[in-house]
Scaffold this motif. Structure first.
Motif, PDB file in Angstrom:
ATOM      1  N   GLU A 138       0.827  -1.208   0.000  1.00 31.58           N
ATOM      2  CA  GLU A 138       0.000   0.000   0.000  1.00 31.58           C
ATOM      3  C   GLU A 138       0.864   1.263   0.000  1.00 31.58           C
ATOM      4  O   GLU A 138       0.538   2.256  -0.653  1.00 31.58           O
ATOM      5  CB  GLU A 138      -0.927  -0.022   1.219  1.00 31.58           C
ATOM      6  N   ARG A 139       1.977   1.224   0.705  1.00 36.43           N
ATOM      7  CA  ARG A 139       2.898   2.357   0.757  1.00 36.43           C
ATOM      8  C   ARG A 139       3.498   2.629  -0.636  1.00 36.43           C
ATOM      9  O   ARG A 139       3.534   3.770  -1.104  1.00 36.43           O
ATOM     10  CB  ARG A 139       3.991   2.054   1.773  1.00 36.43           C
ATOM     11  N   PHE A 140       3.966   1.572  -1.293  1.00 35.74           N
ATOM     12  CA  PHE A 140       4.498   1.726  -2.652  1.00 35.74           C
ATOM     13  C   PHE A 140       3.425   2.264  -3.593  1.00 35.74           C
ATOM     14  O   PHE A 140       3.696   3.114  -4.448  1.00 35.74           O
ATOM     15  CB  PHE A 140       5.010   0.382  -3.173  1.00 35.74           C
ATOM     16  N   LEU A 141       2.206   1.750  -3.445  1.00 35.68           N
ATOM     17  CA  LEU A 141       1.123   2.182  -4.320  1.00 35.68           C
ATOM     18  C   LEU A 141       0.811   3.665  -4.134  1.00 35.68           C
ATOM     19  O   LEU A 141       0.529   4.376  -5.112  1.00 35.68           O
ATOM     20  CB  LEU A 141      -0.138   1.345  -4.045  1.00 35.68           C
ATOM     21  N   ALA A 142       0.848   4.135  -2.885  1.00 34.47           N
ATOM     22  CA  ALA A 142       0.572   5.548  -2.631  1.00 34.47           C
ATOM     23  C   ALA A 142       1.591   6.428  -3.350  1.00 34.47           C
ATOM     24  O   ALA A 142       1.235   7.440  -3.970  1.00 34.47           O
ATOM     25  CB  ALA A 142       0.594   5.826  -1.129  1.00 34.47           C
ATOM     26  N   LEU A 143       2.863   6.046  -3.286  1.00 32.00           N
ATOM     27  CA  LEU A 143       3.906   6.808  -3.972  1.00 32.00           C
ATOM     28  C   LEU A 143       3.727   6.742  -5.485  1.00 32.00           C
ATOM     29  O   LEU A 143       3.946   7.722  -6.198  1.00 32.00           O
ATOM     30  CB  LEU A 143       5.281   6.271  -3.584  1.00 32.00           C
ATOM     31  N   ALA A 144       3.337   5.558  -5.970  1.00 29.42           N
ATOM     32  CA  ALA A 144       3.153   5.388  -7.410  1.00 29.42           C
ATOM     33  C   ALA A 144       2.000   6.251  -7.929  1.00 29.42           C
ATOM     34  O   ALA A 144       2.144   6.962  -8.936  1.00 29.42           O
ATOM     35  CB  ALA A 144       2.901   3.917  -7.735  1.00 29.42           C
ATOM     36  N   TRP A 145       0.863   6.210  -7.245  1.00 30.42           N
ATOM     37  CA  TRP A 145      -0.279   7.021  -7.675  1.00 30.42           C
ATOM     38  C   TRP A 145       0.075   8.511  -7.624  1.00 30.42           C
ATOM     39  O   TRP A 145      -0.281   9.283  -8.518  1.00 30.42           O
ATOM     40  CB  TRP A 145      -1.498   6.760  -6.797  1.00 30.42           C
ATOM     41  N   GLU A 146       0.774   8.923  -6.560  1.00 32.02           N
ATOM     42  CA  GLU A 146       1.128  10.331  -6.410  1.00 32.02           C
ATOM     43  C   GLU A 146       2.048  10.797  -7.533  1.00 32.02           C
ATOM     44  O   GLU A 146       2.023  11.964  -7.935  1.00 32.02           O
ATOM     45  CB  GLU A 146       1.800  10.553  -5.051  1.00 32.02           C
ATOM     46  N   SER A 147       2.863   9.884  -8.055  1.00 29.97           N
ATOM     47  CA  SER A 147       3.823  10.243  -9.103  1.00 29.97           C
ATOM     48  C   SER A 147       3.149  10.612 -10.413  1.00 29.97           C
ATOM     49  O   SER A 147       3.727  11.308 -11.252  1.00 29.97           O
ATOM     50  CB  SER A 147       4.786   9.077  -9.359  1.00 29.97           C
ATOM     51  N   GLY A 148       1.939  10.120 -10.611  1.00 28.02           N
ATOM     52  CA  GLY A 148       1.251  10.327 -11.882  1.00 28.02           C
ATOM     53  C   GLY A 148       1.329   9.128 -12.793  1.00 28.02           C
ATOM     54  O   GLY A 148       0.718   9.099 -13.864  1.00 28.02           O
ATOM     55  N   ALA A 149       2.078   8.098 -12.372  1.00 30.28           N
ATOM     56  CA  ALA A 149       2.192   6.872 -13.169  1.00 30.28           C
ATOM     57  C   ALA A 149       1.063   5.904 -12.809  1.00 30.28           C
ATOM     58  O   ALA A 149       0.421   6.031 -11.771  1.00 30.28           O
ATOM     59  CB  ALA A 149       3.545   6.204 -12.909  1.00 30.28           C
ATOM     60  N   GLN A 150       0.845   4.927 -13.676  1.00 32.02           N
ATOM     61  CA  GLN A 150      -0.140   3.882 -13.434  1.00 32.02           C
ATOM     62  C   GLN A 150       0.560   2.717 -12.724  1.00 32.02           C
ATOM     63  O   GLN A 150       1.489   2.126 -13.270  1.00 32.02           O
ATOM     64  CB  GLN A 150      -0.741   3.383 -14.751  1.00 32.02           C
ATOM     65  N   PRO A 151       0.143   2.394 -11.489  1.00 28.86           N
ATOM     66  CA  PRO A 151       0.800   1.294 -10.780  1.00 28.86           C
ATOM     67  C   PRO A 151       0.414  -0.074 -11.344  1.00 28.86           C
ATOM     68  O   PRO A 151      -0.648  -0.248 -11.943  1.00 28.86           O
ATOM     69  CB  PRO A 151       0.289   1.429  -9.335  1.00 28.86           C
ATOM     70  N   LEU A 152       1.302  -1.024 -11.127  1.00 23.34           N
ATOM     71  CA  LEU A 152       1.086  -2.416 -11.503  1.00 23.34           C
ATOM     72  C   LEU A 152       1.828  -3.265 -10.475  1.00 23.34           C
ATOM     73  O   LEU A 152       3.017  -3.053 -10.242  1.00 23.34           O
ATOM     74  CB  LEU A 152       1.645  -2.677 -12.900  1.00 23.34           C
ATOM     75  N   VAL A 153       1.132  -4.192  -9.819  1.00 23.07           N
ATOM     76  CA  VAL A 153       1.777  -5.065  -8.840  1.00 23.07           C
ATOM     77  C   VAL A 153       2.119  -6.389  -9.520  1.00 23.07           C
ATOM     78  O   VAL A 153       1.253  -7.038 -10.116  1.00 23.07           O
ATOM     79  CB  VAL A 153       0.882  -5.315  -7.615  1.00 23.07           C
ATOM     80  N   VAL A 154       3.389  -6.782  -9.440  1.00 21.46           N
ATOM     81  CA  VAL A 154       3.849  -8.042 -10.012  1.00 21.46           C
ATOM     82  C   VAL A 154       4.321  -8.946  -8.879  1.00 21.46           C
ATOM     83  O   VAL A 154       5.280  -8.606  -8.178  1.00 21.46           O
ATOM     84  CB  VAL A 154       4.989  -7.812 -11.027  1.00 21.46           C
ATOM     85  N   LEU A 155       3.634 -10.066  -8.708  1.00 15.93           N
ATOM     86  CA  LEU A 155       4.009 -11.048  -7.691  1.00 15.93           C
ATOM     87  C   LEU A 155       5.014 -11.998  -8.324  1.00 15.93           C
ATOM     88  O   LEU A 155       4.661 -12.812  -9.186  1.00 15.93           O
ATOM     89  CB  LEU A 155       2.774 -11.796  -7.185  1.00 15.93           C
ATOM     90  N   THR A 156       6.277 -11.871  -7.923  1.00 17.80           N
ATOM     91  CA  THR A 156       7.348 -12.656  -8.526  1.00 17.80           C
ATOM     92  C   THR A 156       7.510 -14.010  -7.831  1.00 17.80           C
ATOM     93  O   THR A 156       6.966 -14.236  -6.750  1.00 17.80           O
ATOM     94  CB  THR A 156       8.680 -11.895  -8.457  1.00 17.80           C
ATOM     95  N   LYS A 157       8.264 -14.895  -8.481  1.00 18.23           N
ATOM     96  CA  LYS A 157       8.580 -16.224  -7.949  1.00 18.23           C
ATOM     97  C   LYS A 157       7.305 -17.037  -7.699  1.00 18.23           C
ATOM     98  O   LYS A 157       7.174 -17.757  -6.708  1.00 18.23           O
ATOM     99  CB  LYS A 157       9.415 -16.100  -6.676  1.00 18.23           C
ATOM    100  N   ALA A 158       6.368 -16.912  -8.648  1.00 17.08           N
ATOM    101  CA  ALA A 158       5.090 -17.623  -8.524  1.00 17.08           C
ATOM    102  C   ALA A 158       5.269 -19.137  -8.536  1.00 17.08           C
ATOM    103  O   ALA A 158       4.399 -19.873  -8.051  1.00 17.08           O
ATOM    104  CB  ALA A 158       4.146 -17.198  -9.654  1.00 17.08           C
ATOM    105  N   ASP A 159       6.400 -19.611  -9.078  1.00 14.24           N
ATOM    106  CA  ASP A 159       6.660 -21.049  -9.098  1.00 14.24           C
ATOM    107  C   ASP A 159       6.827 -21.623  -7.702  1.00 14.24           C
ATOM    108  O   ASP A 159       6.710 -22.842  -7.501  1.00 14.24           O
ATOM    109  CB  ASP A 159       7.921 -21.339  -9.928  1.00 14.24           C
TER     110      ASP A 159
END
Length: 368
Positions: A138-159
């Motif tokens: 949520e903290r990363f998302l707040a910074l991302a939205w504030e920047s003006g960019a479109q956020p995208l969450v990528v869950l890595t190491k799904a294997d």
């Protein structure tokens, strides 16, 4: 060679893969006849930067653009205005930024630090090798939205989560914490999801964010199609890794688009990100519009729609606590740099203190 020596077609051909377009060309117009050339900053290092220009990468000095305001220094992703000749060559200025990803520094001065400029997508990499930290997302998302960019969450190491039901629950938890944001599961080992991610980032500039050990460098290599970024092993105990990437690097992707890889961020402090926080917790702000009082603190006030949503199970208590925490943090940061707001907060504290003393006196009087 000056900017005027290049045709728009040749500039688009050379700089198009790095995001140059007609709008940037228009912004550069005032510098056309000054012996200056445009270029995109691909790396900044100790007062100098590497700039991709129409005739290749040049090393340029940033001495002319080192103001006291740390938010106005040259950063990766900027479109720089560079001298066409000279040893050394200097960056004279940069074109107005469309977006800027900013966090607060770890110092007590509460200054902002710009991490990347002119970003279209903010990719937040989160490792599934360890327990999800929804508050950090949520903290990363707040910074991302504030920047003006479109956020995208990528869950890595799904294997590492082979059970599809368990994986589905994890995705659902993140989606609940990221309204309006696409959540992808990706495995650089199996290739799962990398084609979808490549399609998303093909249009524009993306910045790759996350803590150390989140798999950013491995993800960058998957998008680049080669082992460009060095990768360190991650500790099994806590999922943490060493900071493989030490600078912010801008790289053109083979499938289109541009990627800025960043070092693992130990801290992601907010910096004047009230709008971003509101976007992350949009459902809370929607409930708040239904509260009886417009200045409801969502604690014990009568007619509080937010508390009613928590009581009914519509809103997780954790979300409300995270919302309060980020708002308080942001308010403190802004207050340190905004004298007017600082005065308002102090006045509010005095009023609340006076009310508290009055209520306490009234209760004692009632006992008598």
């Amino acid at each position: 060679m000056s900017f005027s020596s290049f045709s728009q077609a040749s500039l688009s051909h050379a700089l198009g893969p790095f995001g140059w377009d007609d709008a940037w060309a228009d912004e550069f117009t005032p510098y056309t006849d000054q012996g200056l050339v445009p270029g995109r900053v691909v790396r900044v290092d100790r007062g100098q930067c590497d700039v991709m220009t129409a005739d290749g990468i040049v090393r340029a000095d940033t001495a002319f653009v080192t103001p006291h305001d740390p938010l106005r220094v040259i950063c990766t992703g900027d479109w720089a205005v560079v001298e066409a000749h000279g040893t050394p060559r200097y960056v004279k200025t940069y074109l107005p930024r469309r977006t800027a990803f900013v966090r607060s520094t770890s110092s007590q001065r509460s200054e902002g630090q710009i991490l990347a400029a002119n970003v279209d997508h903010a990719i937040i990499a989160v490792s599934l090798a360890v327990e999800l930290d929804l508050g950090r997302i949520e903290r990363f998302l707040a910074l991302a939205w504030e920047s003006g960019a479109q956020p995208l969450v990528v869950l890595t190491k799904a294997d590492l989560v082979p059970d599809p039901v368990s994986l589905g629950h994890l995705v659902e938890d993140v989606e609940t914490s990221a309204p309006g944001v696409q959540v992808l599961t990706v495995s650089s080992l199996t290739g799962e999801g990398t084609d979808v991610l490549a399609a998303v980032v093909a249009g524009g500039t993306s910045v790759l964010l996350g803590i150390s050990g989140a798999g950013k460098s491995t993800l960058a290599n998957a998008l680049l199609g080669s082992e460009v970024m060095e990768v360190q092993e991650t500790r099994d105990v806590d999922g943490k890794g060493r900071h493989t990437t030490t600078t912010r690097n801008l790289l053109a992707l083979p499938g289109g688009g541009v990627l800025i890889d960043t070092p693992g961020l130990r801290g992601v402090g907010l910096f004047d990100a009230e709008a971003g926080v509101g976007q992350v917790f949009s459902e809370i702000e929607e409930f708040a519009r239904q509260c009886r009082f417009h200045d409801c603190a969502h604690e014990a006030e009568p007619g509080c729609a937010v508390r009613a949503a928590v009581a009914s199970g519509e809103l997780p208590e954790r979300r409300l606590e995270s919302y309060r925490k980020l708002l308080r943090e942001n308010q403190r940061i802004v207050a340190k740099t905004d004298a007017r707001l600082r005065s308002e907060i102090r006045r509010d504290w005095r009023l609340r203190s006076a009310e508290g003393r009055a209520n306490y006196a009234a209760k004692r009087g009632g006992r008598g």
